[in-house]
Design a protein around this motif. Structure first.
Motif, PDB file in Angstrom:
ATOM      1  N   SER A  26       0.869  -1.262  -0.014  1.00 43.04           N
ATOM      2  CA  SER A  26      -0.070   0.027  -0.041  1.00 43.04           C
ATOM      3  C   SER A  26       0.848   1.298   0.125  1.00 43.04           C
ATOM      4  CB  SER A  26      -0.797   0.105   1.264  1.00 43.04           C
ATOM      5  OG  SER A  26      -1.647  -1.144   1.335  1.00 43.04           O
ATOM      6  N   GLU A  71      -9.096  -1.990   2.401  1.00 41.34           N
ATOM      7  CA  GLU A  71      -8.471  -2.587   3.455  1.00 41.34           C
ATOM      8  C   GLU A  71      -8.459  -1.618   4.686  1.00 41.34           C
ATOM      9  OE1 GLU A  71      -5.361  -4.948   3.191  1.00 41.34           O
ATOM     10  OE2 GLU A  71      -6.549  -6.116   1.866  1.00 41.34           O
ATOM     11  N   GLU A  72      -8.163  -0.277   4.300  1.00 36.99           N
ATOM     12  CA  GLU A  72      -8.236   1.034   5.164  1.00 36.99           C
ATOM     13  C   GLU A  72      -9.187   1.961   5.060  1.00 36.99           C
ATOM     14  OE1 GLU A  72      -3.742   1.329   6.093  1.00 36.99           O
ATOM     15  OE2 GLU A  72      -4.153   0.806   4.017  1.00 36.99           O
ATOM     16  N   ASP A  82      -7.045  -1.457  -3.911  1.00 36.07           N
ATOM     17  CA  ASP A  82      -6.223  -2.237  -2.640  1.00 36.07           C
ATOM     18  C   ASP A  82      -7.199  -2.953  -1.670  1.00 36.07           C
ATOM     19  OD1 ASP A  82      -4.466  -2.689  -0.962  1.00 36.07           O
ATOM     20  OD2 ASP A  82      -3.608  -0.996  -0.587  1.00 36.07           O
TER      21      ASP A  82
HETATM   22 MG    MG Z   1      -1.972  -2.733   2.577  1.00 35.14          MG
END
Ligand code: MG
Ligand code: TYD
Length: 460
Positions: free
Chosen positions: A108, A133-134, A179
């Motif tokens: 990332s 993911e975030e 991602d």
């Molecule tokens: Mg990542």
């Protein structure tokens, strides 16, 4: 009732092994008896198939000379030299690129830095980063911390690939990044995100977008230590470029490699260092890797490896010690343990160096992983040096493949390896005899050509 019917007709399950189709999921394929091989598919042609149609648009036959070349001007460079070189000069329009690596390796971070580079170069366009993911806040925080936060880098926290594509069609970004592909899903399938079916279908939909809009599209994929996990492996045939980001997790160095590249060489590698403020390019990796070498210590040998086309001087360390418990223990980090076992046997049988009953540790300094056979001679010399308690001259480098008969075999790229060694101030090189005969230019350092492992140990 009608609704039920629509639902029932939505998915089918196709056997990955034999292609047999079932209307519901089963643990075992009734046709070929394979376990766990039925994978959900959308009943309408899967996106992958639609994308294939997009690539062959028109399908008219054309002479190979008539097809326009992809020239450098069409590529989207991300201004990180090490990344662009591995890609073959930048991202090709409409290409689908998979960036794989273990969790926590820095995918990332690399991605946001690369996207920021593209955004800065294309100030009039937007660059879209979809993260599953975030949160947007986390991603933005990281982007700012690593100095990768231009205003035209657009973040969206979204895992529904269809919604991501709607946003992308609207924004028309210079590059789209997702991602990760493991968190992406489409509501068209009942399988949970991360399931092979979802990963495949989501990637297929992204590929269709990439090909039809000529937007370079990047996917991040997690790979576990054993290279498994639903996802990256099943995608490798689908995507145009497979990059992997490697390192040992504890060492600060990271290596970016292209395992597959439809638009460039797979021989290039990019080297990075993970710092407090993100990933920094390492332009002179050999000097960095050798900076902390202990002087005059037995068991330390510098090998000229050439992972990719790029020569890399790396220190191999070996420690041979009396066995702590009855039988000898072997530990290898950064090199193949089986290769070490083989070299120990060759050392014992062909070079009179008794190492078989000892505890043996081999390590590659800097957390680099070396895979080519040209490092054999270096490993063997490091082992012998430690076993005999005699240090190897600090200005000597070594390379060559070692065979079972104790012979030293030629390796590719001898000139490049020697040039790198000379650049870093080495004065002597132990190389295979067959390589000496084929050298193209004057190496500029003293050469000791050897045909057997025993001869190499003697020269050291
Ligand atoms: Mg990542
Ligand atoms: P990350 O890019 O989140 O990894 P991945 O996406 O592959 O899972 O980075 C993971 C690690 O990198 C994290 O544990 C902390 C470290 N790191 C730094 O050391 N410096 C930095 O500036 C950043 C952003 C991360």
């Amino acid at each position: 009732m009608a609704k039920l019917k629509v639902k029932a007709a939505r998915s089918t399950y196709r056997c990955d092994a034999c292609g047999h189709v079932e209307s519901k999921w089963m643990g075992r394929c009734p046709a070929c008896q394979q376990w766990n091989s039925l994978i959900e598919e959308v009943t309408a042609a899967p996106a992958g198939r639609a994308a294939a149609v997009a690539i062959s648009a028109g399908g008219a036959p054309v002479a190979v000379t008539e097809v326009a070349e992809i020239d450098a001007g069409d590529r989207t460079a991300c201004a990180i030299g090490e990344v662009d070189r591995v890609l073959g000069g930048g991202l090709v329009p409409g290409s689908l690129v998979l960036l794989g690596g273990e969790p926590g390796i820095g995918k990332s971070t690399l991605l946001v830095q690369a996207l920021a580079g593209i955004a800065r170069r294309h100030g009039d366009r937007k660059v879209l980063y979809a993260t599953g993911e975030e949160s947007v806040a986390q991603t933005a925080l990281r982007a700012r911390r690593v100095g990768a936060a231009p205003a035209n880098l657009i973040l969206v926290a979204e895992t529904d690939v269809d919604r991501v594509l709607t946003i992308a069609r609207d924004l028309q970004p210079a590059v789209l990044a997702v991602d990760s592909i493991q968190t992406a899903y489409t509501a068209a399938l009942d399988s949970i995100p991360g399931a092979v079916a979802q990963v495949r279908e989501s990637a297929g939909r992204l590929m269709q977008f990439a090909k039809t809009t000529a937007t370079p599209t990047l996917l991040v994929g997690h790979v576990t230590k054993d290279g498994g996990l639903a996802g990256p492996k099943t995608l490798e045939h689908l995507v145009d470029v497979v990059l992997s980001f490697e390192g040992d997790g504890s060492g600060a160095y990271r290596i970016l490699r292209a395992h597959k590249n439809r638009f460039g060489s797979t021989q290039e590698i990019g080297v990075f260092e993970m710092r407090g403020a993100g990933l920094a390019e390492v332009l002179d990796p050999s000097a960095h890797l050798l900076a902390e070498r202990p002087a005059g210590a037995p068991g330390s040998v510098v090998v000229a490896s050439a992972d990719g086309n790029r020569p890399l001087l790396v220190e191999i360390q070996a420690l041979v010690a009396p066995p702590a418990a009855g039988i000898g223990r072997r530990t290898a980090a950064g090199v193949d343990g089986n290769r070490v076992a083989l070299l120990l046997a060759v050392l014992a049988q062909r070079a009179g160096c008794d190492v078989l009953s000892q505890d043996v540790f081999v390590n590659v300094a800097g957390g680099v992983r070396l895979t080519e056979p040209a490092i054999d001679l270096g490993i063997a010399c490091a082992l012998a040096s430690s076993a005999r308690g005699r240090a190897v001259d600090a200005k000597t480098i070594v390379f060559g493949e070692v065979g079972l008969a104790g012979e030293v075999r030629a390796v590719p790229l001898a000139d490049a390896r020697l040039a790198e060694a000379r650049k870093l101030g080495f004065t002597r090189a132990i190389i295979p005899v067959q390589n000496q005969a084929r050298l193209e230019g004057a190496p500029g350092l003293e050469l000791v050509a050897v045909d057997r492992l025993a001869a190499a140990l003697g020269a050291l």
